[in-house]
Design a protein around this motif. Structure first.
Motif, PDB file in Angstrom:
ATOM      1  N   ASP A 105       7.921   4.178  -7.507  1.00 28.10           N
ATOM      2  CA  ASP A 105       9.078   3.727  -8.277  1.00 28.10           C
ATOM      3  C   ASP A 105       8.616   3.286  -9.659  1.00 28.10           C
ATOM      4  O   ASP A 105       8.024   2.225  -9.821  1.00 28.10           O
ATOM      5  CB  ASP A 105       9.768   2.562  -7.555  1.00 28.10           C
ATOM      6  CG  ASP A 105      11.102   2.189  -8.203  1.00 28.10           C
ATOM      7  OD1 ASP A 105      11.382   2.694  -9.310  1.00 28.10           O
ATOM      8  OD2 ASP A 105      11.860   1.414  -7.598  1.00 28.10           O
ATOM      9  N   ASP A 106       8.899   4.113 -10.682  1.00 32.84           N
ATOM     10  CA  ASP A 106       8.433   3.814 -12.031  1.00 32.84           C
ATOM     11  C   ASP A 106       9.199   2.660 -12.673  1.00 32.84           C
ATOM     12  O   ASP A 106       8.821   2.198 -13.753  1.00 32.84           O
ATOM     13  CB  ASP A 106       8.557   5.064 -12.926  1.00 32.84           C
ATOM     14  CG  ASP A 106       7.603   6.166 -12.490  1.00 32.84           C
ATOM     15  OD1 ASP A 106       6.530   5.823 -11.957  1.00 32.84           O
ATOM     16  OD2 ASP A 106       7.939   7.347 -12.668  1.00 32.84           O
ATOM     17  N   MET A 157       0.816  -1.203   0.000  1.00 35.85           N
ATOM     18  CA  MET A 157       0.000   0.000   0.000  1.00 35.85           C
ATOM     19  C   MET A 157       0.856   1.261   0.000  1.00 35.85           C
ATOM     20  O   MET A 157       0.601   2.200  -0.766  1.00 35.85           O
ATOM     21  CB  MET A 157      -0.919   0.005   1.231  1.00 35.85           C
ATOM     22  CG  MET A 157      -1.836   1.203   1.326  1.00 35.85           C
ATOM     23  SD  MET A 157      -3.252   1.061   0.218  1.00 35.85           S
ATOM     24  CE  MET A 157      -4.130  -0.280   1.024  1.00 35.85           C
ATOM     25  N   GLU A 158       1.899   1.283   0.830  1.00 36.24           N
ATOM     26  CA  GLU A 158       2.714   2.489   0.963  1.00 36.24           C
ATOM     27  C   GLU A 158       3.541   2.802  -0.286  1.00 36.24           C
ATOM     28  O   GLU A 158       4.059   3.914  -0.436  1.00 36.24           O
ATOM     29  CB  GLU A 158       3.646   2.388   2.171  1.00 36.24           C
ATOM     30  CG  GLU A 158       4.570   1.193   2.167  1.00 36.24           C
ATOM     31  CD  GLU A 158       3.957  -0.037   2.831  1.00 36.24           C
ATOM     32  OE1 GLU A 158       4.725  -0.950   3.176  1.00 36.24           O
ATOM     33  OE2 GLU A 158       2.718  -0.052   3.000  1.00 36.24           O
ATOM     34  N   ASN A 159       3.653   1.847  -1.198  1.00 39.56           N
ATOM     35  CA  ASN A 159       4.398   2.072  -2.443  1.00 39.56           C
ATOM     36  C   ASN A 159       3.519   2.611  -3.573  1.00 39.56           C
ATOM     37  O   ASN A 159       4.021   2.925  -4.653  1.00 39.56           O
ATOM     38  CB  ASN A 159       5.056   0.775  -2.919  1.00 39.56           C
ATOM     39  CG  ASN A 159       6.158   0.321  -1.973  1.00 39.56           C
ATOM     40  OD1 ASN A 159       6.771   1.144  -1.308  1.00 39.56           O
ATOM     41  ND2 ASN A 159       6.392  -0.981  -1.915  1.00 39.56           N
TER      42      ASN A 159
END
Length: 288
Positions: free
Chosen positions: A227-228, A207-209
């Motif tokens: 983070d792409d 969730m936090e990402n």
């Protein structure tokens, strides 16, 4: 007590920022999107008054505020008159001008609005139209925008034209923003946190990402990560469901061919046809 000039300018600037903000709020969003002639005149005048007073060339702040209110009231008065009388509205705000009709350019209307052929072609290119003969109707609106209707044979083909079944879509609900769950949109979509956590587990993300997460009208979750570089697998529910139904339908046809029982053959064939008909109806939903 003499106030330093720089402090006087700051105080005057703050006062007029507040006054102009309040007047802009009263004028509404329409004036921010497009200006009529009277709004344009009022805007220029108000800007001149403000700069004069802020720099101290005109010492009376009250008189300047009165002048700003007077000029700001002009668009209100014009709009009120326009709403009451169509002739007045056409005179004050103007009307649309036809530039192209049935693929033919209205040269007199172009000259009337002081547009050249090059400028007309430029406006058409902005609408992804490169051939005048493809245009059924083009009108220059009072806002300066050119609206174009292509001839029927040049319009994009729609699902309705092809007589294909289709379904309406609802707006997607943003259920995660900046790694935080938004409970209200989640509830509007008829879902809960447990479902959301299960979907995130399927995608293999925490969730936090998640920078942004949205649920479409079919209940599919799509996420954008901080983070792409991390690849997020696309949802597989629809492809799996489609593959399963196709397999069932093919199995039923195979059973119908393999059995020697006339009643069983009829039953398998009947249900295979039902699944085939169902696939046609579900196809738009399972392929989008």
């Amino acid at each position: 007590m003499n106030v330093p000039e720089w402090l006087d300018i700051i105080v005057r600037s703050v006062i007029f920022v507040i006054v102009l903000f309040l007047m802009t709020k009263l004028l509404g969003k329409k004036q921010l999107a497009e200006l009529s002639v009277f709004e344009y005149i009022a805007g220029i005048t108000i800007g001149g008054i403000t700069s004069e007073v802020v720099m101290g060339l005109e010492r009376s702040i009250i008189n300047a505020i009165i002048a700003i209110v007077c000029f700001s009231s002009v668009p209100f008065l014009v709009e009120w008159v326009s709403l009451k009388n169509k002739k007045a509205r056409d005179f004050l705000e103007g009307t649309g001008t036809v530039f192209i009709k049935d693929g033919k350019i209205m040269e007199d209307n172009l000259k009337k609005e002081k547009y050249s052929a090059d400028e007309l072609l430029e406006l058409l290119r902005k609408k992804n139209v490169f051939n005048v003969s493809e245009v059924q109707f083009a009108i220059l609106e009072q806002s300066g925008d050119l609206n174009v209707l292509l001839k029927k044979e040049h319009r994009p083909v729609t699902m309705k034209d092809l007589q294909m079944p289709y379904k309406s879509e609802k707006e997607p609900q943003t259920v995660i923003m900046d790694g935080e769950v938004l409970d209200e949109p989640l509830s509007v979509a008829g879902l809960n946190r447990r479902w959301l956590n299960e979907e995130l587990d399927k995608l293999g993300v925490a969730m936090e990402n998640v920078y942004l997460g949205q649920v479409d009208s079919d209940g599919q979750l799509s996420v954008d990560l901080y983070d792409d570089q991390i690849k997020v697998p696309s949802p597989q529910e629809k492809p799996l469901l489609l593959a399963t139904i196709n397999k069932c339908q093919a199995d039923l046809e195979l059973f119908a061919l393999a059995t020697d029982s006339a009643s069983a053959k009829a039953m398998y064939a009947k249900n295979a046809k039902k699944l085939k008909d169902m696939l046609k109806k579900l196809d738009p939903a399972l392929h989008d």
